[in-house]
Design a protein around this motif. Structure first.
Motif, PDB file in Angstrom:
ATOM      1  N   ARG A  24       0.801  -1.121  -0.156  1.00  0.00           N
ATOM      2  CA  ARG A  24       0.014   0.113  -0.068  1.00  0.00           C
ATOM      3  C   ARG A  24       0.897   1.115   0.100  1.00  0.00           C
ATOM      4  NH1 ARG A  24      -2.705  -3.958  -0.450  1.00  0.00           N
ATOM      5  NH2 ARG A  24      -4.765  -4.308   0.582  1.00  0.00           N
ATOM      6  N   ALA A  25       0.358   2.226  -0.591  1.00  0.00           N
ATOM      7  CA  ALA A  25       1.305   3.641  -0.880  1.00  0.00           C
ATOM      8  C   ALA A  25       1.528   3.971   0.405  1.00  0.00           C
ATOM      9  CB  ALA A  25       0.625   4.368  -1.933  1.00  0.00           C
ATOM     10  N   HIS A  26       0.319   4.365   1.425  1.00  0.00           N
ATOM     11  CA  HIS A  26       0.816   4.939   2.633  1.00  0.00           C
ATOM     12  C   HIS A  26       1.647   4.110   3.613  1.00  0.00           C
ATOM     13  CE1 HIS A  26      -2.890   2.616   3.465  1.00  0.00           C
ATOM     14  NE2 HIS A  26      -2.447   2.480   4.863  1.00  0.00           N
ATOM     15  N   TRP A  27       1.852   3.060   3.386  1.00  0.00           N
ATOM     16  CA  TRP A  27       2.826   2.284   4.101  1.00  0.00           C
ATOM     17  C   TRP A  27       4.473   2.750   4.339  1.00  0.00           C
ATOM     18  CZ3 TRP A  27       1.250  -3.503   2.792  1.00  0.00           C
ATOM     19  CH2 TRP A  27       0.238  -3.551   3.279  1.00  0.00           C
ATOM     20  N   PHE A  28       4.592   3.760   3.162  1.00  0.00           N
ATOM     21  CA  PHE A  28       5.802   4.424   3.151  1.00  0.00           C
ATOM     22  C   PHE A  28       5.819   5.500   3.829  1.00  0.00           C
ATOM     23  CE2 PHE A  28       6.165   1.161  -0.304  1.00  0.00           C
ATOM     24  CZ  PHE A  28       7.185   0.741  -0.163  1.00  0.00           C
ATOM     25  N   ALA A  29       4.726   6.034   4.319  1.00  0.00           N
ATOM     26  CA  ALA A  29       4.674   7.442   4.788  1.00  0.00           C
ATOM     27  C   ALA A  29       5.701   7.447   6.251  1.00  0.00           C
ATOM     28  CB  ALA A  29       3.282   7.894   5.156  1.00  0.00           C
ATOM     29  N   ILE A  30       5.499   6.548   7.152  1.00  0.00           N
ATOM     30  CA  ILE A  30       6.240   6.677   8.262  1.00  0.00           C
ATOM     31  C   ILE A  30       7.707   6.746   8.164  1.00  0.00           C
ATOM     32  CG2 ILE A  30       6.606   5.275  10.481  1.00  0.00           C
ATOM     33  CD1 ILE A  30       3.725   4.473  10.649  1.00  0.00           C
ATOM     34  N   PRO A  31       8.311   5.790   7.235  1.00  0.00           N
ATOM     35  CA  PRO A  31       9.917   6.125   6.977  1.00  0.00           C
ATOM     36  C   PRO A  31      10.078   7.226   6.378  1.00  0.00           C
ATOM     37  CG  PRO A  31       8.916   4.300   5.915  1.00  0.00           C
ATOM     38  CD  PRO A  31       7.793   4.534   6.742  1.00  0.00           C
ATOM     39  N   LEU A  32       9.183   7.825   5.567  1.00  0.00           N
ATOM     40  CA  LEU A  32       9.415   8.997   4.928  1.00  0.00           C
ATOM     41  C   LEU A  32       9.363  10.364   5.612  1.00  0.00           C
ATOM     42  CD1 LEU A  32       7.811   8.947   1.187  1.00  0.00           C
ATOM     43  CD2 LEU A  32      10.154   9.089   1.543  1.00  0.00           C
ATOM     44  N   LEU A  33       8.458  10.324   6.566  1.00  0.00           N
ATOM     45  CA  LEU A  33       8.463  11.319   7.516  1.00  0.00           C
ATOM     46  C   LEU A  33       9.983  11.717   8.152  1.00  0.00           C
ATOM     47  CD1 LEU A  33       5.143  10.569   9.710  1.00  0.00           C
ATOM     48  CD2 LEU A  33       5.669  12.635   8.172  1.00  0.00           C
ATOM     49  N   ARG A  34      10.771  10.691   8.564  1.00  0.00           N
ATOM     50  CA  ARG A  34      12.040  10.828   9.020  1.00  0.00           C
ATOM     51  C   ARG A  34      12.934  11.099   7.686  1.00  0.00           C
ATOM     52  NH1 ARG A  34      13.923   7.111  13.968  1.00  0.00           N
ATOM     53  NH2 ARG A  34      12.256   8.505  14.775  1.00  0.00           N
ATOM     54  N   THR A  69      -4.354  20.869  -0.058  1.00  0.00           N
ATOM     55  CA  THR A  69      -3.391  21.656  -0.585  1.00  0.00           C
ATOM     56  C   THR A  69      -1.963  21.295  -0.328  1.00  0.00           C
ATOM     57  OG1 THR A  69      -3.736  23.126   1.328  1.00  0.00           O
ATOM     58  CG2 THR A  69      -5.103  23.613  -0.407  1.00  0.00           C
ATOM     59  N   ALA A  70      -1.034  21.294  -0.963  1.00  0.00           N
ATOM     60  CA  ALA A  70       0.318  20.835  -0.603  1.00  0.00           C
ATOM     61  C   ALA A  70       1.448  21.942  -1.093  1.00  0.00           C
ATOM     62  CB  ALA A  70       0.698  19.634  -1.429  1.00  0.00           C
ATOM     63  N   GLU A  71       2.449  21.962  -0.037  1.00  0.00           N
ATOM     64  CA  GLU A  71       3.501  23.083  -0.669  1.00  0.00           C
ATOM     65  C   GLU A  71       4.388  22.292  -1.427  1.00  0.00           C
ATOM     66  OE1 GLU A  71       1.138  24.748   2.364  1.00  0.00           O
ATOM     67  OE2 GLU A  71       2.267  22.781   2.793  1.00  0.00           O
ATOM     68  N   ALA A  72       4.335  21.075  -1.418  1.00  0.00           N
ATOM     69  CA  ALA A  72       5.385  20.455  -2.349  1.00  0.00           C
ATOM     70  C   ALA A  72       4.927  18.801  -2.808  1.00  0.00           C
ATOM     71  CB  ALA A  72       6.694  20.238  -1.421  1.00  0.00           C
ATOM     72  N   HIS A  73       5.366  18.526  -3.970  1.00  0.00           N
ATOM     73  CA  HIS A  73       4.701  17.259  -4.625  1.00  0.00           C
ATOM     74  C   HIS A  73       6.229  16.411  -4.751  1.00  0.00           C
ATOM     75  CE1 HIS A  73       0.475  18.603  -5.537  1.00  0.00           C
ATOM     76  NE2 HIS A  73       1.254  19.560  -5.373  1.00  0.00           N
ATOM     77  N   LEU A  74       5.943  15.309  -4.531  1.00  0.00           N
ATOM     78  CA  LEU A  74       7.044  14.083  -4.442  1.00  0.00           C
ATOM     79  C   LEU A  74       6.517  13.025  -5.363  1.00  0.00           C
ATOM     80  CD1 LEU A  74       9.954  12.840  -4.233  1.00  0.00           C
ATOM     81  CD2 LEU A  74       9.182  12.013  -2.000  1.00  0.00           C
ATOM     82  N   ARG A  75       7.134  12.738  -6.543  1.00  0.00           N
ATOM     83  CA  ARG A  75       6.574  11.408  -7.256  1.00  0.00           C
ATOM     84  C   ARG A  75       7.813  10.822  -7.690  1.00  0.00           C
ATOM     85  NH1 ARG A  75       2.552  10.348 -11.137  1.00  0.00           N
ATOM     86  NH2 ARG A  75       1.792  12.420 -10.775  1.00  0.00           N
ATOM     87  N   THR A  76       7.774   9.300  -6.978  1.00  0.00           N
ATOM     88  CA  THR A  76       8.785   8.391  -7.246  1.00  0.00           C
ATOM     89  C   THR A  76       8.278   7.150  -7.347  1.00  0.00           C
ATOM     90  OG1 THR A  76      10.926   7.860  -6.237  1.00  0.00           O
ATOM     91  CG2 THR A  76       9.143   8.353  -4.796  1.00  0.00           C
ATOM     92  N   ASP A  77       8.952   5.978  -6.922  1.00  0.00           N
ATOM     93  CA  ASP A  77       8.569   4.784  -7.046  1.00  0.00           C
ATOM     94  C   ASP A  77       8.981   4.067  -5.633  1.00  0.00           C
ATOM     95  OD1 ASP A  77      11.367   4.118  -6.967  1.00  0.00           O
ATOM     96  OD2 ASP A  77      11.301   3.798  -9.226  1.00  0.00           O
ATOM     97  N   THR A  78       8.385   2.656  -5.465  1.00  0.00           N
ATOM     98  CA  THR A  78       8.646   1.989  -4.098  1.00  0.00           C
ATOM     99  C   THR A  78      10.140   1.847  -3.614  1.00  0.00           C
ATOM    100  OG1 THR A  78       7.927  -0.054  -5.139  1.00  0.00           O
ATOM    101  CG2 THR A  78       6.314   0.989  -4.013  1.00  0.00           C
ATOM    102  N   ALA A  79      10.785   1.489  -4.654  1.00  0.00           N
ATOM    103  CA  ALA A  79      12.403   1.024  -4.549  1.00  0.00           C
ATOM    104  C   ALA A  79      13.032   2.377  -4.180  1.00  0.00           C
ATOM    105  CB  ALA A  79      12.909   0.567  -5.967  1.00  0.00           C
ATOM    106  N   THR A  80      12.569   3.585  -4.590  1.00  0.00           N
ATOM    107  CA  THR A  80      13.196   4.710  -4.147  1.00  0.00           C
ATOM    108  C   THR A  80      12.924   5.198  -2.864  1.00  0.00           C
ATOM    109  OG1 THR A  80      13.386   5.502  -6.562  1.00  0.00           O
ATOM    110  CG2 THR A  80      13.623   7.071  -4.786  1.00  0.00           C
ATOM    111  N   CYS A  81      11.566   4.974  -2.550  1.00  0.00           N
ATOM    112  CA  CYS A  81      11.142   5.124  -1.006  1.00  0.00           C
ATOM    113  C   CYS A  81      12.025   4.219  -0.149  1.00  0.00           C
ATOM    114  CB  CYS A  81       9.348   4.835  -1.033  1.00  0.00           C
ATOM    115  SG  CYS A  81       8.754   6.093  -1.337  1.00  0.00           S
ATOM    116  N   ARG A  82      12.300   2.912  -0.564  1.00  0.00           N
ATOM    117  CA  ARG A  82      12.931   2.215   0.305  1.00  0.00           C
ATOM    118  C   ARG A  82      14.245   2.841   0.409  1.00  0.00           C
ATOM    119  NH1 ARG A  82      12.806  -2.212  -2.761  1.00  0.00           N
ATOM    120  NH2 ARG A  82      14.977  -2.118  -3.351  1.00  0.00           N
ATOM    121  N   ALA A  83      14.983   3.092  -0.625  1.00  0.00           N
ATOM    122  CA  ALA A  83      16.194   3.580  -0.522  1.00  0.00           C
ATOM    123  C   ALA A  83      16.141   4.999   0.448  1.00  0.00           C
ATOM    124  CB  ALA A  83      16.867   3.916  -1.887  1.00  0.00           C
TER     125      ALA A  83
END
Length: 216
Positions: A115-125, A163-177
């Protein structure tokens, strides 16, 4: 009444595990940190959990004052589950677990749900100190949004931001990295693995100007 068993040890770690150490409990917290959810939505985003198990865990979490159940107003009355203030303080616990577990993520196994939102917690940090405000993240699996920096506590939600101040478009492999620290956001953009537009650290950062969008 909660069916929880105790370790019966006068230890802070044991007391914490009394409350959240059962299977599925912290993953339910992960889902509810994104906001109130109906039972059916929770079940859909927790593949593998049985209906009986989910109902039992939610009842235990209500007894532990981690979760409350609230009835939504008409015209479509339904119940939603949401975290209490005590439940929301588990975000740093999940962030630490996600950081610790990020290095164990390799390629998804054939049986793995994503699920996309499962990457939210690690991306916060990973984005702390780099981006500021609401960041909308787009992955092939879906969208979610984060709030980082500023005076408020970090938080995230499923789906696109109003509304958003920024937009990030990427893939799951990059999120993992990014989550494991193998890659910084600037490196991901410079190598074409991510496209980032908007504010960084309160101002536009020339090092994070839009790059070629990755193949997603």
């Amino acid at each position: 009444m909660p069916r929880r068993r105790s370790y019966d040890q006068y230890c802070a770690a044991a007391r914490a595990l009394d409350a959240v150490g059962d299977r599925w409990t912290l993953l339910i917290v992960r889902e509810l940190l994104a906001g109130p959810r109906r039972y059916t939505d929770l079940h859909a985003d927790l593949p593998g959990v049985s209906t009986d198990m989910l109902a039992g865990r939610l009842k235990d979490m209500e007894g532990a004052e981690l979760v409350t159940r609230r009835r939504l107003p008409p015209p479509g009355p339904a119940y939603v589950y949401e975290l209490t203030a005590r439940g929301r303080t588990l975000l740093p616990v999940l962030q630490a677990l996600a950081t610790w577990g990020a290095t164990a993520l390799e390629e998804p196994r054939p049986t793995d749900a994503v699920r996309a939102h499962w990457f939210a917690i690690p991306l916060l940090r990973a984005l702390a100190g780099t981006a500021e405000g609401v960041v909308q993240v787009t992955l092939p699996e879906g969208e979610f949004h984060l709030r980082v920096g500023g005076d408020g506590a970090p938080e995230y939600g499923d789906g696109p931001a109003g509304t958003a101040e920024a937009h990030l478009r990427t893939d799951t492999a990059t999120c993992r990295a990014l989550a494991s620290g193998e890659l910084t956001l600037a490196q991901a953009v410079a190598t074409g693995r991510a496209e980032f537009t908007g504010r960084t650290g309160g101002a536009r950062d020339p090092e994070l100007a839009p790059a070629t969008a990755p193949s997603v």
